[in-house]
Design an enzyme around this catalytic site. Structure first.
Site, PDB file in Angstrom:
ATOM      1  N   ARG A  68       0.832  -1.200   0.000  1.00  0.00           N
ATOM      2  CA  ARG A  68       0.000   0.000   0.000  1.00  0.00           C
ATOM      3  C   ARG A  68       0.869   1.255   0.000  1.00  0.00           C
ATOM      4  O   ARG A  68       2.008   1.238   0.474  1.00  0.00           O
ATOM      5  CB  ARG A  68      -0.997  -0.001   1.154  1.00  0.00           C
ATOM      6  N   ASP A  73      -7.599  -4.068  17.639  1.00  0.00           N
ATOM      7  CA  ASP A  73      -6.775  -5.118  17.031  1.00  0.00           C
ATOM      8  C   ASP A  73      -6.158  -6.042  18.076  1.00  0.00           C
ATOM      9  O   ASP A  73      -5.832  -7.198  17.768  1.00  0.00           O
ATOM     10  CB  ASP A  73      -5.639  -4.482  16.208  1.00  0.00           C
ATOM     11  N   ALA A 129     -11.101  -0.643  12.086  1.00  0.00           N
ATOM     12  CA  ALA A 129     -11.171   0.559  12.917  1.00  0.00           C
ATOM     13  C   ALA A 129     -12.577   0.722  13.511  1.00  0.00           C
ATOM     14  O   ALA A 129     -12.739   1.127  14.664  1.00  0.00           O
ATOM     15  CB  ALA A 129     -10.790   1.785  12.087  1.00  0.00           C
TER      16      ALA A 129
HETATM   17  C1  LIG Z   1       1.324   3.043  12.070  1.00  0.00           C
HETATM   18  C2  LIG Z   1       0.023   2.389  11.680  1.00  0.00           C
HETATM   19  C3  LIG Z   1      -0.473   2.597  10.394  1.00  0.00           C
HETATM   20  C4  LIG Z   1      -1.676   1.992  10.018  1.00  0.00           C
HETATM   21  N1  LIG Z   1      -2.130   2.240   8.770  1.00  0.00           N
HETATM   22  C5  LIG Z   1      -3.312   1.696   8.376  1.00  0.00           C
HETATM   23  C6  LIG Z   1      -3.817   1.953   7.090  1.00  0.00           C
HETATM   24  O1  LIG Z   1      -3.211   2.654   6.296  1.00  0.00           O
HETATM   25  N2  LIG Z   1      -5.017   1.389   6.755  1.00  0.00           N
HETATM   26  C7  LIG Z   1      -5.696   0.583   7.618  1.00  0.00           C
HETATM   27  O2  LIG Z   1      -6.763   0.073   7.261  1.00  0.00           O
HETATM   28  N3  LIG Z   1      -5.233   0.322   8.829  1.00  0.00           N
HETATM   29  C8  LIG Z   1      -4.066   0.866   9.248  1.00  0.00           C
HETATM   30  N4  LIG Z   1      -3.592   0.608  10.506  1.00  0.00           N
HETATM   31  C9  LIG Z   1      -4.378  -0.281  11.379  1.00  0.00           C
HETATM   32  C10 LIG Z   1      -5.653   0.352  11.880  1.00  0.00           C
HETATM   33  O3  LIG Z   1      -5.432   1.651  12.353  1.00  0.00           O
HETATM   34  C11 LIG Z   1      -6.191  -0.538  12.973  1.00  0.00           C
HETATM   35  O4  LIG Z   1      -6.432  -1.816  12.437  1.00  0.00           O
HETATM   36  C12 LIG Z   1      -7.511  -0.087  13.542  1.00  0.00           C
HETATM   37  O5  LIG Z   1      -7.642   1.289  13.542  1.00  0.00           O
HETATM   38  C13 LIG Z   1      -7.704  -0.619  14.981  1.00  0.00           C
HETATM   39  O6  LIG Z   1      -6.990   0.228  15.832  1.00  0.00           O
HETATM   40  P1  LIG Z   1      -6.316  -0.145  17.208  1.00  0.00           P
HETATM   41  O7  LIG Z   1      -6.386   1.094  18.028  1.00  0.00           O
HETATM   42  O8  LIG Z   1      -6.885  -1.381  17.768  1.00  0.00           O
HETATM   43  O9  LIG Z   1      -4.823  -0.495  16.839  1.00  0.00           O
HETATM   44  P2  LIG Z   1      -3.667   0.420  16.237  1.00  0.00           P
HETATM   45  O10 LIG Z   1      -4.205   1.449  15.332  1.00  0.00           O
HETATM   46  O11 LIG Z   1      -2.652  -0.526  15.690  1.00  0.00           O
HETATM   47  O12 LIG Z   1      -3.062   1.186  17.501  1.00  0.00           O
HETATM   48  C14 LIG Z   1      -2.269   0.553  18.473  1.00  0.00           C
HETATM   49  C15 LIG Z   1      -1.491   1.612  19.230  1.00  0.00           C
HETATM   50  O13 LIG Z   1      -0.794   0.983  20.297  1.00  0.00           O
HETATM   51  C16 LIG Z   1       0.550   1.433  20.326  1.00  0.00           C
HETATM   52  N5  LIG Z   1       1.355   0.337  20.889  1.00  0.00           N
HETATM   53  C17 LIG Z   1       1.692  -0.835  20.298  1.00  0.00           C
HETATM   54  N6  LIG Z   1       2.428  -1.586  21.139  1.00  0.00           N
HETATM   55  C18 LIG Z   1       2.546  -0.889  22.283  1.00  0.00           C
HETATM   56  C19 LIG Z   1       3.185  -1.153  23.527  1.00  0.00           C
HETATM   57  N7  LIG Z   1       3.864  -2.291  23.738  1.00  0.00           N
HETATM   58  N8  LIG Z   1       3.106  -0.217  24.507  1.00  0.00           N
HETATM   59  C20 LIG Z   1       2.417   0.949  24.312  1.00  0.00           C
HETATM   60  N9  LIG Z   1       1.801   1.253  23.142  1.00  0.00           N
HETATM   61  C21 LIG Z   1       1.864   0.343  22.141  1.00  0.00           C
HETATM   62  C22 LIG Z   1       0.857   1.717  18.857  1.00  0.00           C
HETATM   63  O14 LIG Z   1       1.956   2.620  18.736  1.00  0.00           O
HETATM   64  C23 LIG Z   1      -0.450   2.310  18.375  1.00  0.00           C
HETATM   65  O15 LIG Z   1      -0.518   3.695  18.603  1.00  0.00           O
HETATM   66  C24 LIG Z   1      -2.397   1.163  10.931  1.00  0.00           C
HETATM   67  C25 LIG Z   1      -1.891   0.961  12.225  1.00  0.00           C
HETATM   68  C26 LIG Z   1      -0.707   1.564  12.613  1.00  0.00           C
HETATM   69  C27 LIG Z   1      -0.173   1.349  14.019  1.00  0.00           C
END
Ligand SMILES: Cc1cc2nc3c(=O)[nH]c(=O)nc-3n(C[C@H](O)[C@H](O)[C@H](O)COP(=O)(O)OP(=O)(O)OC[C@H]3O[C@@H](n4cnc5c(N)ncnc54)[C@H](O)[C@@H]3O)c2cc1C
Length: 502
Positions: free
Chosen positions: A219, A352, A365
């Site tokens: 991507r 996630d 998301a």
């Molecule tokens: C950098 C990045 C880019 C993405 N780009 C896309 C995209 O272009 N298109 C798409 O469909 N989805 C993308 N995703 C995934 C999408 O955002 C998620 O699948 C969805 O929004 C669910 O979000 P979430 O908050 O569960 O997880 P995430 O969005 O993955 O957020 C997890 C957060 O936890 C933090 N984290 C991880 N491990 C630790 C730890 N050990 N200690 C403290 N903090 C930690 C990470 O830095 C992040 O900020 C991306 C995720 C990331 C991290």
């Protein structure tokens, strides 16, 4: 902004900075520590604050930043935003709801004419506030959440990498330890730290790194101007009528590509966004990192290997991508698991960290947001003395729905990558991804409010049975695994979807 490295301007002047009229509930006395400032973590912080809980967020990054390109947010994840008038205003500004959608064969032959995106994901409406799914640029959506975090004054601590989760049921706390040995505790810890959350060690006993799903994705996001410099690219992928966002799905055998050309109405910045999902011949690379870049030449070689005959405009589009802009992401799979919390109910996984989604579900998301809304509401209903019950009830309300949403990702992948293109003719409806009503019509806050008492009562010994109504009508959820799907695929059979998945 050009995809994948965007530092959030927390000072961004916006009409939203003044009168923030969010109605917050009286304090519950419940403390919540949230790990991860992604969509799930930030939304959980906002919802917990709104419901009267006391919140802190730990994030491993050193500052407020968000990478990535685009994702879609379903109506079920957007309804709650109206409770935050200033955030709603910002969402309206950043949403790409007025795009057109064109389907093509991978060879570039069109399948019908472009249609309004809202019609393609149909059944709802075409306006910003009733469209079943709206495309968002991930960095801007994150920035919107951060701005509300700031308006609430919620404390986000950066540079806190969590390496261990624990709980002490006797003291009634969940806890975490950072890589620097710092401990932090709360009534409830929400693990919102993504796919490889260390909370898995507490919840399952070991880290689940995921298994290859057989599919990977390239991507990229880059300046529209760079892409449009090639006349054939401009003719094929340029803005509809020179002004409207244009999305395309190119479908081939075991592969499909998505594109979006778009100009931000406020900043006038143009973006080109692109992704191609393919089956890697041979062993799948399993490094999950949003910094894992590949060259355009490698991408073209892989595309040709997985489906020979890509149309010239698509190949030329890849050639316009600047060095370092293409991300390789293996789609690793973690089977649905109804268990997303620790034994004592003091650590709960959301987003996630709790469930992986294929991009073809369009729901990663959205479901993270639904999780956030649900646990905040359950805690409010349960009160400080019943945090563990809130957590178990949350799981009961969420797990079947999430498992259905995960299954949808495989169904849609099949529609996009296994369609008999010789029979599609000009009817893109036959191949467009399913966006079912049972998914986007739900109001997760209302669902939690209306069902909390019955669901919690069903958890008690001898309690009345509870039946979820947030899944397809007529479908009886049953456990399934990637292995089951692969077996069906190898037998040439389709995934069973009894009930109403429309
Ligand atoms: C950098 C990045 C880019 C993405 N780009 C896309 C995209 O272009 N298109 C798409 O469909 N989805 C993308 N995703 C995934 C999408 O955002 C998620 O699948 C969805 O929004 C669910 O979000 P979430 O908050 O569960 O997880 P995430 O969005 O993955 O957020 C997890 C957060 O936890 C933090 N984290 C991880 N491990 C630790 C730890 N050990 N200690 C403290 N903090 C930690 C990470 O830095 C992040 O900020 C991306 C995720 C990331 C991290």
């Amino acid at each position: 902004m050009s995809g994948f490295t965007h530092t959030i301007d927390t000072e961004r002047p916006s009409a939203t900075d003044t009168d923030d009229q969010v109605q917050c509930a009286p304090p519950t006395g419940i403390t919540v520590l949230i790990i991860g400032a992604g969509v799930g973590g930030l939304m959980a912080a906002l919802e917990c604050h709104r419901k009267g809980h006391t919140v802190r967020v730990f994030e491993r990054s050193t500052s407020a930043s968000a990478g990535g390109d685009m994702f879609t947010i379903g109506l079920s994840g957007r309804r709650v935003i109206k409770r935050y008038p200033a955030m709603q205003k910002e969402l309206d500004e950043i949403s790409i709801h007025d795009s057109w959608m064109q389907h093509r064969k991978w060879t570039s032959e069109p399948i019908g004419e472009p249609r309004p995106f809202g019609q393609v994901v149909g059944g709802g409406g075409l306006t910003l506030h009733n469209q079943p799914m709206v495309t968002q640029l991930r960095p801007l959506f994150h920035a919107m959440l951060y701005h509300q975090i700031e308006r609430f004054g919620i404390e986000v601590s950066y540079g806190k990498r969590i390496v261990k989760y624990y709980e002490d049921a006797e003291r009634g706390v969940g806890g975490v330890i950072t890589d620097e040995g710092e401990h932090a505790e709360a009534d409830l810890v929400l693990a919102a730290d993504g796919l490889n959350s260390h909370s898995q060690e507490l919840v399952f006993g070991s880290l689940n790194k995921g298994v290859p799903s057989g599919r990977s994705i390239f991507r990229a996001a880059w300046d529209l101007e760079l892409a449009m410099a090639d006349p054939l690219v401009k003719e094929t992928f340029g803005l509809k009528d020179g002004k409207d966002p244009l999305m395309q799905a190119w479908m081939g055998p075991d592969t499909h590509a998505m594109t979006l050309s778009y100009v931000d109405k406020n900043s006038k910045n143009g973006q080109m966004l692109w992704g191609v999902t393919f089956k890697e011949p041979g062993e799948q690379d399993t490094t999950e990192s949003w910094r894992n870049t590949v060259s355009g030449d490698d991408v073209l070689k892989m595309m040709e290997k997985s489906a020979p005959g890509w149309g010239e405009p698509m190949k030329r589009l890849v050639k316009t991508m600047p060095a370092g802009s293409i991300i390789f992401w293996p789609l690793l799979w973690r089977d649905p698991n109804p268990r997303t919390h620790s034994n004592g109910g003091r650590v709960l996984q959301i987003g996630d960290a709790a469930h992986s989604f294929l991009p073809t579900s369009g729901n990663g998301a959205t479901q993270a947001i639904e999780d956030a809304i649900t646990i905040a509401a359950c805690l409010q209903h349960a009160g400080k003395d019943n945090v563990a019950t809130a957590v178990e009830t949350h799981s009961l309300l969420r797990s079947e729905r999430v498992s259905c949403g995960q299954l949808l990702g495989f169904v849609n992948a099949e529609r996009l990558q296994k369609a008999d293109l010789s029979k599609v003719g000009n009817d893109a409806k036959k191949v467009a991804a399913k966006v079912p009503k049972w998914l986007w019509q739900l109001d997760p806050e209302q669902y939690a409010d209306e069902n909390y008492a019955a669901a919690a009562a069903s958890l008690q010994e001898g309690g009345p049975a509870f039946v979820n109504t947030n899944i397809p009508v007529g479908y009886t959820p049953k456990p399934w695994t990637l292995a089951d799907i692969e077996k069906l695929e190898s037998e040439g059979k389709q995934v069973e979807m009894s009930g109403d998945w429309s």
